[in-house]
Design a protein around this motif. Structure first.
Motif, PDB file in Angstrom:
ATOM      1  N   ALA A   1      -3.198   4.976  -3.170  1.00  0.00           N
ATOM      2  CA  ALA A   1      -3.987   3.513  -2.833  1.00  0.00           C
ATOM      3  C   ALA A   1      -3.362   1.946  -2.232  1.00  0.00           C
ATOM      4  N   THR A   2      -2.175   2.666  -1.262  1.00  0.00           N
ATOM      5  CA  THR A   2      -1.472   1.401  -0.423  1.00  0.00           C
ATOM      6  C   THR A   2      -2.263   1.687   0.805  1.00  0.00           C
ATOM      7  N   LEU A   3      -2.042   2.711   1.039  1.00  0.00           N
ATOM      8  CA  LEU A   3      -2.958   3.253   2.445  1.00  0.00           C
ATOM      9  C   LEU A   3      -4.396   2.735   2.065  1.00  0.00           C
ATOM     10  N   ALA A   4      -5.359   3.064   1.029  1.00  0.00           N
ATOM     11  CA  ALA A   4      -6.198   3.050   0.958  1.00  0.00           C
ATOM     12  C   ALA A   4      -6.685   1.437   1.036  1.00  0.00           C
TER      13      ALA A   4
ATOM     14  N   ALA B   1      -0.143  -6.414   8.317  1.00  0.00           N
ATOM     15  CA  ALA B   1      -0.037  -6.677   7.384  1.00  0.00           C
ATOM     16  C   ALA B   1       1.519  -6.520   6.527  1.00  0.00           C
ATOM     17  N   HIS B   2       1.517  -7.303   5.751  1.00  0.00           N
ATOM     18  CA  HIS B   2       2.985  -7.118   4.499  1.00  0.00           C
ATOM     19  C   HIS B   2       2.491  -6.744   3.520  1.00  0.00           C
ATOM     20  N   LEU B   3       3.368  -6.063   2.520  1.00  0.00           N
ATOM     21  CA  LEU B   3       3.301  -5.397   1.070  1.00  0.00           C
ATOM     22  C   LEU B   3       4.117  -5.832   0.588  1.00  0.00           C
ATOM     23  N   ALA B   4       3.099  -6.761  -1.140  1.00  0.00           N
ATOM     24  CA  ALA B   4       3.940  -7.714  -2.224  1.00  0.00           C
ATOM     25  C   ALA B   4       3.763  -6.711  -3.142  1.00  0.00           C
ATOM     26  N   PHE B   5       4.426  -5.986  -3.667  1.00  0.00           N
ATOM     27  CA  PHE B   5       4.831  -5.145  -4.850  1.00  0.00           C
ATOM     28  C   PHE B   5       5.377  -6.456  -5.984  1.00  0.00           C
ATOM     29  N   THR B   6       3.670  -6.225  -6.566  1.00  0.00           N
ATOM     30  CA  THR B   6       3.497  -6.972  -8.350  1.00  0.00           C
ATOM     31  C   THR B   6       3.802  -6.127  -9.495  1.00  0.00           C
ATOM     32  N   THR B   7       4.736  -7.120 -10.225  1.00  0.00           N
ATOM     33  CA  THR B   7       4.714  -6.320 -12.152  1.00  0.00           C
ATOM     34  C   THR B   7       4.661  -7.633 -12.694  1.00  0.00           C
ATOM     35  N   HIS B   8       4.718  -7.625 -13.501  1.00  0.00           N
ATOM     36  CA  HIS B   8       4.626  -8.764 -14.806  1.00  0.00           C
ATOM     37  C   HIS B   8       5.980  -9.603 -14.888  1.00  0.00           C
TER      38      HIS B   8
ATOM     39  N   VAL C   1      11.032   2.020  -6.509  1.00  0.00           N
ATOM     40  CA  VAL C   1       9.706   2.370  -6.563  1.00  0.00           C
ATOM     41  C   VAL C   1       9.118   1.099  -5.293  1.00  0.00           C
ATOM     42  N   ALA C   2       9.459   0.301  -4.854  1.00  0.00           N
ATOM     43  CA  ALA C   2       8.422  -0.497  -3.780  1.00  0.00           C
ATOM     44  C   ALA C   2       9.086  -0.044  -2.881  1.00  0.00           C
ATOM     45  N   ARG C   3      10.976   0.419  -2.505  1.00  0.00           N
ATOM     46  CA  ARG C   3      11.030   0.915  -1.588  1.00  0.00           C
ATOM     47  C   ARG C   3      10.195   2.555  -0.672  1.00  0.00           C
ATOM     48  N   LEU C   4      10.535   3.219  -1.686  1.00  0.00           N
ATOM     49  CA  LEU C   4       9.490   4.708  -1.917  1.00  0.00           C
ATOM     50  C   LEU C   4       8.310   4.480  -1.578  1.00  0.00           C
ATOM     51  N   ILE C   5       7.263   3.366  -1.880  1.00  0.00           N
ATOM     52  CA  ILE C   5       6.383   2.995  -1.102  1.00  0.00           C
ATOM     53  C   ILE C   5       5.884   2.625  -0.002  1.00  0.00           C
TER      54      ILE C   5
ATOM     55  N   ARG D   1      -6.211  -5.491  -2.620  1.00  0.00           N
ATOM     56  CA  ARG D   1      -5.190  -4.743  -3.866  1.00  0.00           C
ATOM     57  C   ARG D   1      -5.106  -3.471  -4.082  1.00  0.00           C
ATOM     58  N   ALA D   2      -4.002  -2.841  -3.800  1.00  0.00           N
ATOM     59  CA  ALA D   2      -3.896  -1.142  -4.245  1.00  0.00           C
ATOM     60  C   ALA D   2      -4.013  -1.242  -5.881  1.00  0.00           C
ATOM     61  N   SER D   3      -4.786   0.410  -5.990  1.00  0.00           N
ATOM     62  CA  SER D   3      -5.639   0.726  -7.093  1.00  0.00           C
ATOM     63  C   SER D   3      -4.161   1.118  -7.898  1.00  0.00           C
TER      64      SER D   3
END
Ligand SMILES: CC1=C(CCC(=O)O)c2cc3nc(cc4[nH]c(cc5[nH]c(cc1n2)c(C)c5CCC(=O)O)c(CCC(=O)O)c4C)C(CCC(=O)O)=C3C
Ligand SMILES: [Fe+2]
Length: 383
Positions: free
Chosen positions: A171-174, A187-194, A226-230, A314-316
């Motif tokens: 989903a991130t690649l898409a 592009a930067h990656l912003a991993f988000t959570t609640h 998880v963020a590091r893995l992705i 936004r990744a799904s």
């Protein structure tokens, strides 16, 4: 994924319960739903009015129930295709079908050993113990009605299971591919959570994982894993090393109580200030594209980015991805095999599949795991 096809039996379990948050299905449901969510939780009136507005923008319908129906369908299909004979039920904390009604139906259908899949992949009070409290409440209601009580066990946290992580890599690649071509490489990656109160984050997970310094205990550590893995998998796929950060969204509560930061919108502003060409938002904290994703990211954060002139995608989330359904099957068979081993009916404990640095999570929440502000009975754990 480990091959547990040698013993594809769910024995000793006789049913799976999908346990979720629930959401309104029309404008008349919004206020009673919000009352259910916030009963006794000290949310300011202003915040409630604001969140009600998010739901009304979408016709009073949260996407979460439709997504859980799709997940139910995907689970039943996967189980049927793999000869796993285990009925799947669905119940919610905050809206129909309510957990107590579902558990009553399961008991009436004769189920006595129930496994629970919560739609939260991580440790935290809201994502784990609160669901265990809901199970205790539902069992108490059944007991009050004189019904036979099933035994309930909860599946371990699945944040680091490949069936949860790999769909998010794709989903991130898409999402990267949706960005303008000349902005993609940088592009930067912003991993988000609640976001949750820092006090709740610091006491998340088993007592050994608790921290006192605002570093966020198991909740933050699991998300970082998880963020590091992705990020690593995306780097391998694209050959580009990208800056990434874990950020937060959907902050609630009173302003004077500290919650995890930075907020995604502040982070976008900061990245823009630093000259980042584009950002992909990856909502690793959620299992489906529900309202926190559709409003807080797709509406609010996306509007913020547009105002800044910063391209975002936004990744799904995993949703009903067949790999996630297979992950649930793997966890069910693993736990069933673990129980049989504990009962002396199997020669060896099963393999426990997990990626990353933290290893597979515990099966049974130990005493003091993700404590509540005011202690209440909880099921499916050591306390
Ligand atoms: C960690 C976490 C998850 C992820 C794990 C999991 O999935 O369980 C999650 C999921 C969700 N949260 C949701 C909705 C809401 N959460 C609220 C309030 C709160 N959430 C919190 C935490 C979390 N929440 C907290 C600490 C509060 C403050 C009040 C309290 O201490 O309990 C409020 C009240 C208004 C407001 O304060 O924002 C609403 C409406 C929906 C449904 C979306 C839809 O309808 O599609 C979902 C999936
Ligand atoms: Fe929430």
């Amino acid at each position: 994924m480990p091959d547990q096809s040698v013993q594809p039996a769910p024995d000793p379990y006789d049913a799976l319960l999908l346990l979720s948050f629930g959401g309104p299905e029309g404008p008349d449901d919004v206020v009673p739903f919000l009352e259910n969510v916030t009963r006794g939780r000290g949310i300011p009136r202003e915040r409630l009015k604001e969140v009600g507005r998010h739901y009304f923008l979408f016709g009073g319908v949260s996407p979460i129930n439709a997504q859980n129906r799709e997940l139910l369908h995907a689970l039943r299909k996967d189980f049927a295709e793999h000869g796993l004979d285990l009925p799947v039920y669905w119940g919610n904390r905050n809206w129909a079908p309510y957990l107590t009604d579902t558990l009553r139906e399961m008991a009436a259908d004769g189920h006595r050993r129930i496994l629970v899949l919560a739609t939260s992949a991580y440790a935290s009070y809201s994502g784990c113990r609160q669901y265990r409290e809901n199970l205790a409440d539902a069992l108490a209601a059944l007991e009050g009605e004189g019904l036979p009580l099933p035994r309930v066990d909860k599946l371990r946290h699945y944040f680091n299971h490949p069936g949860f992580v790999r769909p998010m890599v794709d989903a991130t690649l898409a999402a990267l591919a949706e960005l303008p071509e000349d902005r993609r490489a940088g592009a930067h990656l912003a991993f988000t959570t609640h976001s949750i109160p820092t006090a709740a984050a610091d006491t998340s997970g088993p007592v050994e994982a608790h921290t006192e310094d605002g570093e966020g205990g198991a909740y933050v550590a699991q998300h970082l894993d998880v963020a590091r893995l992705i990020a690593d998998a995306v780097r391998e796929e694209t050959g580009v090393e990208r800056p990434w950060r874990l950020v937060y969204q959907s902050r609630s509560g009173a302003p004077h109580i500290p919650w995890l930061e930075p907020d995604i919108c502040d982070h976008l502003e900061e990245l823009h200030g630093e000259g980042a060409p584009a950002v992909v938002m990856v909502p690793i904290g959620f299992v489906s594209d529900h309202m926190e994703v559709k409003y807080d990211l797709d509406t609010e954060a996306t509007a913020k980015a547009a105002e800044l002139g910063l391209p975002v995608a936004r990744a799904s989330t995993v949703g009903a991805d067949p790999r996630f359904a297979a992950c649930v099957r793997d966890l069910v068979l693993e736990r069933a095999a673990t129980e049989r081993f504990a009962e002396g009916r199997a020669a060896a404990a099963p393999e426990r599949c997990a990626l990353g640095a933290l290893g597979p999570s515990h099966d049974v929440c130990p005493v003091g795991c993700c404590p509540a502000r005011s202690p209440r009975p909880a099921a499916a754990g050591a306390d």
